[in-house]
Design a protein around this motif. Structure first.
Motif, PDB file in Angstrom:
ATOM      1  N   GLU A  19       0.719  -1.241  -0.182  1.00 60.02           N
ATOM      2  CA  GLU A  19      -0.091  -0.215   0.116  1.00 60.02           C
ATOM      3  C   GLU A  19       0.922   1.216  -0.115  1.00 60.02           C
ATOM      4  N   ASP A  20       0.681   2.170  -0.750  1.00 62.86           N
ATOM      5  CA  ASP A  20       1.359   3.383  -0.792  1.00 62.86           C
ATOM      6  C   ASP A  20       2.518   3.279  -1.505  1.00 62.86           C
ATOM      7  N   GLY A  21       2.740   2.063  -2.195  1.00 56.77           N
ATOM      8  CA  GLY A  21       4.102   1.934  -2.796  1.00 56.77           C
ATOM      9  C   GLY A  21       4.449   2.966  -4.090  1.00 56.77           C
ATOM     10  N   ILE A  22       3.070   2.990  -4.730  1.00 53.71           N
ATOM     11  CA  ILE A  22       3.361   3.733  -5.959  1.00 53.71           C
ATOM     12  C   ILE A  22       3.282   5.360  -5.748  1.00 53.71           C
ATOM     13  N   THR A  23       2.532   5.904  -4.669  1.00 58.84           N
ATOM     14  CA  THR A  23       2.410   7.169  -4.683  1.00 58.84           C
ATOM     15  C   THR A  23       3.264   7.878  -3.373  1.00 58.84           C
ATOM     16  N   GLY A  24       3.717   7.085  -2.539  1.00 58.03           N
ATOM     17  CA  GLY A  24       4.350   7.487  -1.249  1.00 58.03           C
ATOM     18  C   GLY A  24       3.144   7.812  -0.341  1.00 58.03           C
TER      19      GLY A  24
END
Length: 509
Positions: free
Chosen positions: A92-97
């Motif tokens: 989770e949040d790995g693409i957006t930070g």
């Protein structure tokens, strides 16, 4: 996620066209348990420190997400080079930070769920210059290029309403979008709208290699739906679990909760966490049904600094019957907290701790009507060597965590190693600490609220340095009587945290 999970989510990115074809795979069927059959497959979880920033435009957000997707592709390539690679799960949040000023910059207008399920949606087939969903497209192309099922987390935008959703997506080896899932239980994620259960389509998908997975995200795992219901009601035998989990004592540590889900539900779990150890975000793993930790990682103080960790292991599907629990239970109906109890729990309740004596053999600690009992014995070597610098306490919690927007009723019963002989040090204890003392016998039991069943109970056993044991062989978990659960270690262990975390139904405010 203070108390379990601070999850955010979003996603987008420009993509490069990838021309490739999905490789066909034979289903490797092997014997499982009592005469059954299962499909052997190789799975990976990728713990990742995301590139992030505070862009002021869509193009700035795309630049950040492009960097993260490049990392994802490198991990998928490495996984594929190591041999047969069939599914990889990203955090989770790995693409957006996790640092996002305007989620709108990251979100993409995905197809609706009915279309995804009933039609063949392959984002990679769209022209790169024409696509409105560059993140979806790149993930789809990645799945095709490496012949691997890809599970990732991003932001979905409903064009009609403007609502944004924290969303997991799953792609098959031919690039087809198999499923999307809107996270239902948000934790301090004000930019998102909570998802709701679809009337027809549960967040479950079947891959081209013949295995059925359930999807849920981070904080969801502490609720009966959708995570547990994917297994109990919708046929999932595995869990794909993107998370951005902030570790919190005494028992809400990522790998312990992941393993507990595998043990209580008897399913394989592939869990990928965000990697920001300075903020306590760390802990991923691949677990065989029943809670066997095949590959796990959690960064400890003093460990070499890394930015990513790829974990992979072979799993066998179809083992849902192999739960670590002595008897399988049917989910109980939810029971409302009565108004008197709800009133009493308006203020956050502190943990109540009492230290274990080196020479006693039992201790009971109560918080109101909720009582925990521990019976124990240290090994003779521990006592005779005088390791009295290590202090263990029985901690009890029975109350809510009224941190807006989340109201959280928890019952916790835990034996933990405290930092020193002061009770105040127990609240800041960490299971990642080194432990020298060993218990030859340790049993923890408690009578929980009547709404607590196997979908709301998490037995956790963490040893020195937050290492995990095999819950199916090294721990006995059982329902001893009505609403009474017990946990017992089967062999001597140097434990840092052992006990139950329960999440009773809270329907009264």
């Amino acid at each position: 996620m203070a108390l379990g999970s601070i999850c955010l989510l979003y996603a987008c990115l420009s993509a490069t066209f990838i021309a490739a074809t999905a490789s066909s795979r034979e289903h490797n069927v092997v014997a499982v348990g009592e005469g059954g059959g299962g499909i052997k497959y190789r799975a990976a979880a990728y713990e990742h420190e995301p590139h992030q920033g505070l862009p002021v435009s869509r193009s700035g957000a795309l630049d950040i997400m492009m960097q993260n997707l490049a990392d994802f592709e490198s991990a998928t390539e490495a996984f594929s080079r190591a041999g047969t690679a069939q599914i990889i799960v990203f955090p989770e949040d790995g693409i957006t930070g996790l640092l996002v000023s305007k989620m709108e910059f990251y979100a993409e207008p995905m197809p609706n769920l009915t279309r995804i399920v009933r039609q063949r949606v392959v984002p990679c087939a769209e022209a790169e210059s024409a696509t409105a969903t560059p993140v979806l497209r790149r993930l789809s192309c990645m799945a095709i290029k490496y012949g691997t099922v890809v599970v990732a987390n991003m932001a979905d935008k409903d064009v009609a309403t403007g609502h944004l959703y924290n969303t997991d997506v799953a792609f098959d080896t031919d690039g087809r979008l198999l499923m999307k899932y809107h996270k239902e239980h948000l934790f301090f994620e004000q930019q998102f709208t909570p998802g709701s259960a679809h009337p027809e389509h549960a967040p479950v998908f079947r891959t081209s290699f013949g295995v059925t997975f359930g999807l849920c995200t981070c904080y969801d795992i502490l609720f009966p739906a959708p995570c547990q219901q994917n297994v109990l009601a919708h046929g999932a035998t595995e869990l794909a679990f993107p998370t951005a989990w902030m570790n919190a004592g005494p028992l809400l540590y990522s790998t312990g909760i992941q393993q507990s889900f595998s043990a209580m539900l008897g399913v394989n779990v592939i869990a990928a966490n965000a990697h920001l150890p300075a903020f306590r975000f760390t802990g991923s793993g691949v677990y065989a049904a029943g809670g066997n930790p095949l590959q796990t990682y959690i960064e400890r103080a003093g460990d070499p600094s890394i930015s990513a960790k790829l974990l992979s292991a072979d799993l066998v599907s179809g083992q849902a019957r192999h739960s670590a629990v002595a008897e399988r239970l049917e989910p109980l109906p939810l029971v409302a907290m009565d108004s008197t109890t709800a009133e009493r729990f308006k203020a956050e309740t502190p943990y109540k701790y009492e230290f274990l004596s080196r020479h006693a053999s039992s201790l009971e600690v109560c918080e109101g009507a909720f009582c925990c009992l521990v019976t124990y014995q240290f090994d003779n070597a521990t006592i005779s060597s005088g390791l009295f610098g290590e202090h263990f306490a029985l901690g009890v919690f029975n109350g809510t965590k009224p941190r807006q927007p989340v109201t959280f009723w928890a019952q916790t019963c835990a034996v933990i190693k405290c930092f020193d002989g002061l009770v105040s040090s127990c609240s800041n204890s960490s299971p990642t600490a080194t432990v020298q003392s060993r218990f030859t016998h340790l049993s923890v039991s408690a009578r929980f609220d009547k709404s607590v069943d196997e979908t709301r109970l998490y037995p956790v056993v963490m040893t020195s340095g937050a290492s995990l044991v095999d819950m199916a062989t090294d721990v006995a978990v059982r329902r001893a009587a009505e609403n009474v659960w017990s946990l017992r270690i089967k062999s001597p262990l140097a434990v840092s945290a052992v006990g139950f975390f329960a999440h009773p139904a809270l329907t009264a405010r």
